[in-house]
Design a protein around this motif. Sequence first.
Motif, PDB file in Angstrom:
ATOM      1  N   GLY A 170       0.817  -1.205   0.000  1.00 27.34           N
ATOM      2  CA  GLY A 170       0.000   0.000   0.000  1.00 27.34           C
ATOM      3  C   GLY A 170       0.851   1.254   0.000  1.00 27.34           C
ATOM      4  O   GLY A 170       0.599   2.190  -0.763  1.00 27.34           O
ATOM      5  N   TRP A 171       1.881   1.271   0.855  1.00 29.47           N
ATOM      6  CA  TRP A 171       2.734   2.462   0.890  1.00 29.47           C
ATOM      7  C   TRP A 171       3.490   2.637  -0.424  1.00 29.47           C
ATOM      8  O   TRP A 171       3.600   3.760  -0.942  1.00 29.47           O
ATOM      9  N   ASN A 172       3.999   1.575  -0.988  1.00 30.74           N
ATOM     10  CA  ASN A 172       4.714   1.687  -2.258  1.00 30.74           C
ATOM     11  C   ASN A 172       3.811   2.250  -3.347  1.00 30.74           C
ATOM     12  O   ASN A 172       4.267   2.998  -4.222  1.00 30.74           O
ATOM     13  N   ALA A 173       2.537   1.886  -3.301  1.00 30.65           N
ATOM     14  CA  ALA A 173       1.582   2.427  -4.262  1.00 30.65           C
ATOM     15  C   ALA A 173       1.364   3.920  -4.027  1.00 30.65           C
ATOM     16  O   ALA A 173       1.442   4.734  -4.963  1.00 30.65           O
ATOM     17  N   ILE A 174       1.101   4.297  -2.780  1.00 27.51           N
ATOM     18  CA  ILE A 174       0.890   5.713  -2.445  1.00 27.51           C
ATOM     19  C   ILE A 174       2.089   6.547  -2.870  1.00 27.51           C
ATOM     20  O   ILE A 174       1.953   7.663  -3.391  1.00 27.51           O
ATOM     21  N   ASN A 175       3.263   6.018  -2.661  1.00 29.33           N
ATOM     22  CA  ASN A 175       4.494   6.738  -2.971  1.00 29.33           C
ATOM     23  C   ASN A 175       4.550   7.169  -4.434  1.00 29.33           C
ATOM     24  O   ASN A 175       5.130   8.204  -4.765  1.00 29.33           O
ATOM     25  N   THR A 176       3.940   6.377  -5.320  1.00 30.62           N
ATOM     26  CA  THR A 176       3.942   6.727  -6.744  1.00 30.62           C
ATOM     27  C   THR A 176       3.006   7.882  -7.040  1.00 30.62           C
ATOM     28  O   THR A 176       3.077   8.470  -8.126  1.00 30.62           O
ATOM     29  N   ARG A 177       2.132   8.218  -6.113  1.00 34.24           N
ATOM     30  CA  ARG A 177       1.168   9.306  -6.322  1.00 34.24           C
ATOM     31  C   ARG A 177       1.624  10.621  -5.674  1.00 34.24           C
ATOM     32  O   ARG A 177       0.930  11.631  -5.766  1.00 34.24           O
ATOM     33  N   ILE A 178       2.751  10.602  -4.972  1.00 38.76           N
ATOM     34  CA  ILE A 178       3.289  11.837  -4.397  1.00 38.76           C
ATOM     35  C   ILE A 178       4.172  12.484  -5.455  1.00 38.76           C
ATOM     36  O   ILE A 178       5.224  11.951  -5.832  1.00 38.76           O
ATOM     37  N   LEU A 179       3.736  13.628  -5.960  1.00 33.02           N
ATOM     38  CA  LEU A 179       4.457  14.293  -7.029  1.00 33.02           C
ATOM     39  C   LEU A 179       5.713  14.974  -6.497  1.00 33.02           C
ATOM     40  O   LEU A 179       5.902  15.133  -5.289  1.00 33.02           O
ATOM     41  N   ASP A 180       6.580  15.382  -7.403  1.00 32.64           N
ATOM     42  CA  ASP A 180       7.855  15.991  -7.007  1.00 32.64           C
ATOM     43  C   ASP A 180       7.666  17.236  -6.142  1.00 32.64           C
ATOM     44  O   ASP A 180       8.500  17.538  -5.285  1.00 32.64           O
ATOM     45  N   ASN A 181       6.558  17.964  -6.369  1.00 30.47           N
ATOM     46  CA  ASN A 181       6.321  19.181  -5.578  1.00 30.47           C
ATOM     47  C   ASN A 181       5.594  18.904  -4.261  1.00 30.47           C
ATOM     48  O   ASN A 181       5.317  19.820  -3.496  1.00 30.47           O
ATOM     49  N   GLY A 182       5.274  17.621  -3.996  1.00 36.98           N
ATOM     50  CA  GLY A 182       4.621  17.251  -2.752  1.00 36.98           C
ATOM     51  C   GLY A 182       3.119  17.114  -2.843  1.00 36.98           C
ATOM     52  O   GLY A 182       2.473  16.707  -1.871  1.00 36.98           O
ATOM     53  N   ALA A 183       2.534  17.443  -3.986  1.00 35.83           N
ATOM     54  CA  ALA A 183       1.096  17.257  -4.162  1.00 35.83           C
ATOM     55  C   ALA A 183       0.777  15.769  -4.208  1.00 35.83           C
ATOM     56  O   ALA A 183       1.570  14.966  -4.694  1.00 35.83           O
ATOM     57  N   VAL A 184      -0.387  15.410  -3.693  1.00 35.35           N
ATOM     58  CA  VAL A 184      -0.829  14.009  -3.688  1.00 35.35           C
ATOM     59  C   VAL A 184      -1.892  13.845  -4.769  1.00 35.35           C
ATOM     60  O   VAL A 184      -2.946  14.485  -4.719  1.00 35.35           O
ATOM     61  N   ASP A 185      -1.629  13.001  -5.731  1.00 35.61           N
ATOM     62  CA  ASP A 185      -2.497  12.844  -6.890  1.00 35.61           C
ATOM     63  C   ASP A 185      -3.373  11.597  -6.752  1.00 35.61           C
ATOM     64  O   ASP A 185      -3.122  10.729  -5.906  1.00 35.61           O
ATOM     65  N   GLY A 186      -4.398  11.524  -7.600  1.00 29.27           N
ATOM     66  CA  GLY A 186      -5.214  10.315  -7.694  1.00 29.27           C
ATOM     67  C   GLY A 186      -6.258  10.143  -6.616  1.00 29.27           C
ATOM     68  O   GLY A 186      -6.762   9.040  -6.410  1.00 29.27           O
ATOM     69  N   THR A 187      -6.607  11.242  -5.929  1.00 29.31           N
ATOM     70  CA  THR A 187      -7.619  11.169  -4.872  1.00 29.31           C
ATOM     71  C   THR A 187      -8.991  11.502  -5.443  1.00 29.31           C
ATOM     72  O   THR A 187      -9.157  12.513  -6.132  1.00 29.31           O
ATOM     73  N   VAL A 188      -9.971  10.658  -5.144  1.00 35.72           N
ATOM     74  CA  VAL A 188     -11.317  10.896  -5.640  1.00 35.72           C
ATOM     75  C   VAL A 188     -11.895  12.145  -4.992  1.00 35.72           C
ATOM     76  O   VAL A 188     -11.670  12.426  -3.807  1.00 35.72           O
ATOM     77  N   GLU A 189     -12.617  12.918  -5.792  1.00 33.09           N
ATOM     78  CA  GLU A 189     -13.226  14.150  -5.300  1.00 33.09           C
ATOM     79  C   GLU A 189     -14.280  13.833  -4.232  1.00 33.09           C
ATOM     80  O   GLU A 189     -14.692  12.690  -4.053  1.00 33.09           O
ATOM     81  N   GLY A 190     -14.725  14.873  -3.528  1.00 39.32           N
ATOM     82  CA  GLY A 190     -15.770  14.709  -2.536  1.00 39.32           C
ATOM     83  C   GLY A 190     -16.947  13.959  -3.135  1.00 39.32           C
ATOM     84  O   GLY A 190     -17.381  14.243  -4.257  1.00 39.32           O
ATOM     85  N   THR A 191     -17.479  12.998  -2.390  1.00 42.86           N
ATOM     86  CA  THR A 191     -18.449  12.046  -2.941  1.00 42.86           C
ATOM     87  C   THR A 191     -19.640  11.903  -2.010  1.00 42.86           C
ATOM     88  O   THR A 191     -19.473  11.553  -0.841  1.00 42.86           O
TER      89      THR A 191
END
Length: 456
Positions: free
Chosen positions: A371-392
Amino acid sequence: MNACCSSLVIFVSLSLCFSIAQAEPADAARVPHYTTPYVLPSVDQIKKQINRVRTYYESSSTQTIINSSSGEEITDFSEVIHQAEVSEGLSSEWSYTHGVVLSAFDYIDDVIDDERFAKNNTQFYDFVLKRLPYFQQKANQFGPIEKIGVWGRILDFHALDDCGSIGAAMIKTYQKNRKDEYLEIINRTADHISNKQFRLNDGTLARHRPQYQSIWADDIYMSVPFLVNMGALTGETKYYDDAIKQILQMAERLYVPEKELFDHGWSVTSGDYDPRFYWGRANGWVLMSMAELLSIVPEDYPQRDKILHLYRSMVRSLANLQHGSGFWHNLLDRPDTFLETSATAMFTYAIAKGINEGWINHVYGPVALSGWNAINTRILDNGAVDGTVEGTTFAHDNAYYYHRGQSIHAAHGYGPTLYAGVEMIRLLNNDKLDISVAAPNSINSTFHFRLKSEWP
């Protein structure tokens, strides 16, 4: 005839050799190629990522009061300006998502002793308390204000979202800095959750949205962390009792034993035949809430064992539903829905936490690691976290859940990512465990987490 037979034998032999060669792949083809790095991260690598996320998050706002017409900062507060607003940005919000981040900051401060995280919390709450009287004065002068920009309904709570999560983080910050001016909002939050928020006849917290008398799995997180932290702050067990009641009574409507998961929502009108949608983040809210409760409520407290059973059963199911990349799907039981960041981070944190606290077996270690290795791929170089579903919202059709947007601006991913990172640091530093590392470029090698005390 003999020559013909000889030629046939040669042909068959060559064909057989060719078939064997085809059946036995080259060595490179026998080595698995993981879509997500199948590696053991170092503590320093995780710390670097946590600080990258913190830096990005902090920089999202100036935490100032501005004139919404001109965009200029207001520095003279002797006179109320009708266009006064709080500067936009994730780190300025009075919101449940910011509450998760601030709770994560508090936890990181406990684990790695980095004062920058705790200072961030005090800075934010001090900013709110310093400028809130100005907006109260604005309301008195120009009429009631339902929402103050990114501070929402801070003057008059209407829902659990307005106060529960960020109120829990405020208690944690108060426990460290002991600034008594925090207590007015903390006590007001306790009053709203305990006495003013709509409940069903049996005391279950509910909303009149989207259906009349609806229960949301999300609301377990919007209430339980605050309640258990309020119990720890005051020593009043009524808060523990209410927190346990909320989980168990919501589970009566939402938990599906065959799936060992929570349905996203339920309403009185649809009753026993309410359609079921196992949304990832809703289950993440539940699992994180149970982890918070299990961390605070004493081990021998009445009915705590029932919460522990629910927690363990969910972990068992989630391990099986994890995608081979380490992520979980937006709808957990629908592998054709997209792989989502915030739920993955929530599950990674809660599973690693369970191992560290001894609530679940250490064999789940590779699940948290993947799980952490997967999350790590979504942390962009500037520190933004990508791939999060919008408010639902709590919905009633697959089309809606399947087609939710994903964004770095969906703030729901930041707090869980920080939580997952710091809990993985605890897992890597757990001196009760021995981690057998998967050998790179090996045909058959995996991770094993072993309990040292079990081995001679």
